[in-house]
Motif scaffolding. Structure first.
Motif, PDB file in Angstrom:
ATOM      1  N   SER A 113      38.772  23.276 -87.282  1.00 57.77           N
ATOM      2  CA  SER A 113      37.430  23.688 -86.871  1.00 57.77           C
ATOM      3  C   SER A 113      37.216  25.184 -87.103  1.00 57.77           C
ATOM      4  CB  SER A 113      37.215  23.333 -85.397  1.00 57.77           C
ATOM      5  OG  SER A 113      35.927  23.707 -84.979  1.00 57.77           O
TER       6      SER A 113
ATOM      7  N   GLU B 241      38.797  12.993 -81.069  1.00 55.40           N
ATOM      8  CA  GLU B 241      39.706  14.128 -81.201  1.00 55.40           C
ATOM      9  C   GLU B 241      41.144  13.670 -81.437  1.00 55.40           C
ATOM     10  OE1 GLU B 241      39.858  18.534 -79.602  1.00 55.40           O
ATOM     11  OE2 GLU B 241      39.996  17.071 -77.981  1.00 55.40           O
ATOM     12  N   SER B 242      41.566  12.636 -80.740  1.00 58.38           N
ATOM     13  CA  SER B 242      42.912  12.114 -80.918  1.00 58.38           C
ATOM     14  C   SER B 242      43.110  11.588 -82.341  1.00 58.38           C
ATOM     15  CB  SER B 242      43.171  11.007 -79.893  1.00 58.38           C
ATOM     16  OG  SER B 242      44.418  10.414 -80.111  1.00 58.38           O
TER      17      SER B 242
ATOM     18  N   ASN C 141      39.644  14.869 -92.749  1.00 60.71           N
ATOM     19  CA  ASN C 141      38.854  14.995 -91.528  1.00 60.71           C
ATOM     20  C   ASN C 141      37.649  14.048 -91.568  1.00 60.71           C
ATOM     21  OD1 ASN C 141      38.190  16.709 -89.000  1.00 60.71           O
ATOM     22  ND2 ASN C 141      36.295  16.730 -90.195  1.00 60.71           N
TER      23      ASN C 141
ATOM     24  N   HIS D 157      34.655  11.453 -77.080  1.00 65.95           N
ATOM     25  CA  HIS D 157      35.232  12.711 -77.559  1.00 65.95           C
ATOM     26  C   HIS D 157      36.753  12.608 -77.642  1.00 65.95           C
ATOM     27  CE1 HIS D 157      36.927  16.766 -77.084  1.00 65.95           C
ATOM     28  NE2 HIS D 157      35.952  17.101 -77.916  1.00 65.95           N
TER      29      HIS D 157
ATOM     30  N   THR E 290      43.142  20.015 -84.754  1.00 69.31           N
ATOM     31  CA  THR E 290      41.684  19.930 -84.870  1.00 69.31           C
ATOM     32  C   THR E 290      41.050  21.300 -84.621  1.00 69.31           C
ATOM     33  OG1 THR E 290      41.506  19.233 -82.560  1.00 69.31           O
ATOM     34  CG2 THR E 290      41.519  17.500 -84.238  1.00 69.31           C
ATOM     35  N   ARG E 291      41.603  22.086 -83.712  1.00 70.74           N
ATOM     36  CA  ARG E 291      41.073  23.424 -83.435  1.00 70.74           C
ATOM     37  C   ARG E 291      41.252  24.342 -84.647  1.00 70.74           C
ATOM     38  NH1 ARG E 291      37.720  23.005 -79.136  1.00 70.74           N
ATOM     39  NH2 ARG E 291      38.792  22.088 -77.378  1.00 70.74           N
TER      40      ARG E 291
ATOM     41  N   GLU F 178      43.134  14.612 -84.725  1.00 74.29           N
ATOM     42  CA  GLU F 178      44.366  15.383 -84.530  1.00 74.29           C
ATOM     43  C   GLU F 178      45.525  14.739 -85.288  1.00 74.29           C
ATOM     44  OE1 GLU F 178      46.396  18.676 -83.135  1.00 74.29           O
ATOM     45  OE2 GLU F 178      44.336  18.242 -82.573  1.00 74.29           O
TER      46      GLU F 178
END
Length: 157
Positions: A45, A26-27, A121, A22, A41-42, A30
């Motif tokens: 999303s 995510e890194s 993404n 994860h 990323t948030r 991001e």
């Protein structure tokens, strides 16, 4: 003399590997989203989840459903919505049937940014998974991620 720490259990090993996978993904996402589109990323999303709403019954999400979908607390989700609203990427409105309910839609500018960011993404995710698959401890998790084809239903338990 100190006692040796007990060996981690299989679930503990699995959790550590999942956490590493994860973090790596995510890194990677991001960096790609921030560099290419000025999105975290948030934020990506949240835009993605909200863009999938529809006008049919149950098609608009309550804040708790949105929070569950983006894996944030309700207060953190509200702050994130506010930031994106301030940037003109989202708009809030009152529920027409329940004045206590507030819904959020992605604006035209938000949809345009999301459309531009989606290929970035997807490519970054593919790159991160390809790199992680080379790590023997993560390869089985990568295969599990790649085998998951059915999208999660927003708001489902």
């Amino acid at each position: 003399m100190t006692a040796a720490a007990p060996a981690p259990t299989a679930p503990a090993h699995g959790w550590r590997a999942l956490s590493r996978l994860h973090g790596r993904i995510e890194s990677h996402l991001e960096h790609a989203l921030q560099t290419g589109h000025g999105l975290s990323t948030r934020e990506y999303s949240l835009l993605d989840v909200l863009s999938r709403q529809h006008d049919g019954e149950g098609g608009h999400l309550q804040m708790k459903q949105v929070a569950d979908s983006v894996v944030l607390s309700q207060s953190a989700t509200t702050r994130l919505v506010t930031r994106l609203e301030d940037r003109g990427l989202l708009a809030r409105y009152l529920c027409p049937t329940d004045r206590r309910g507030i819904y959020t839609n992605v604006s035209e500018a938000g949809l345009k940014l999301l459309e531009e960011a989606r290929p970035t993404n997807d490519a970054a995710l593919r790159e991160a998974l390809t790199e992680a698959a080379e790590d023997q401890q993560l390869a089985s998790l990568v295969r599990a991620v790649e085998a998951t084809r059915t999208p999660a239903v927003v708001g489902a338990a």
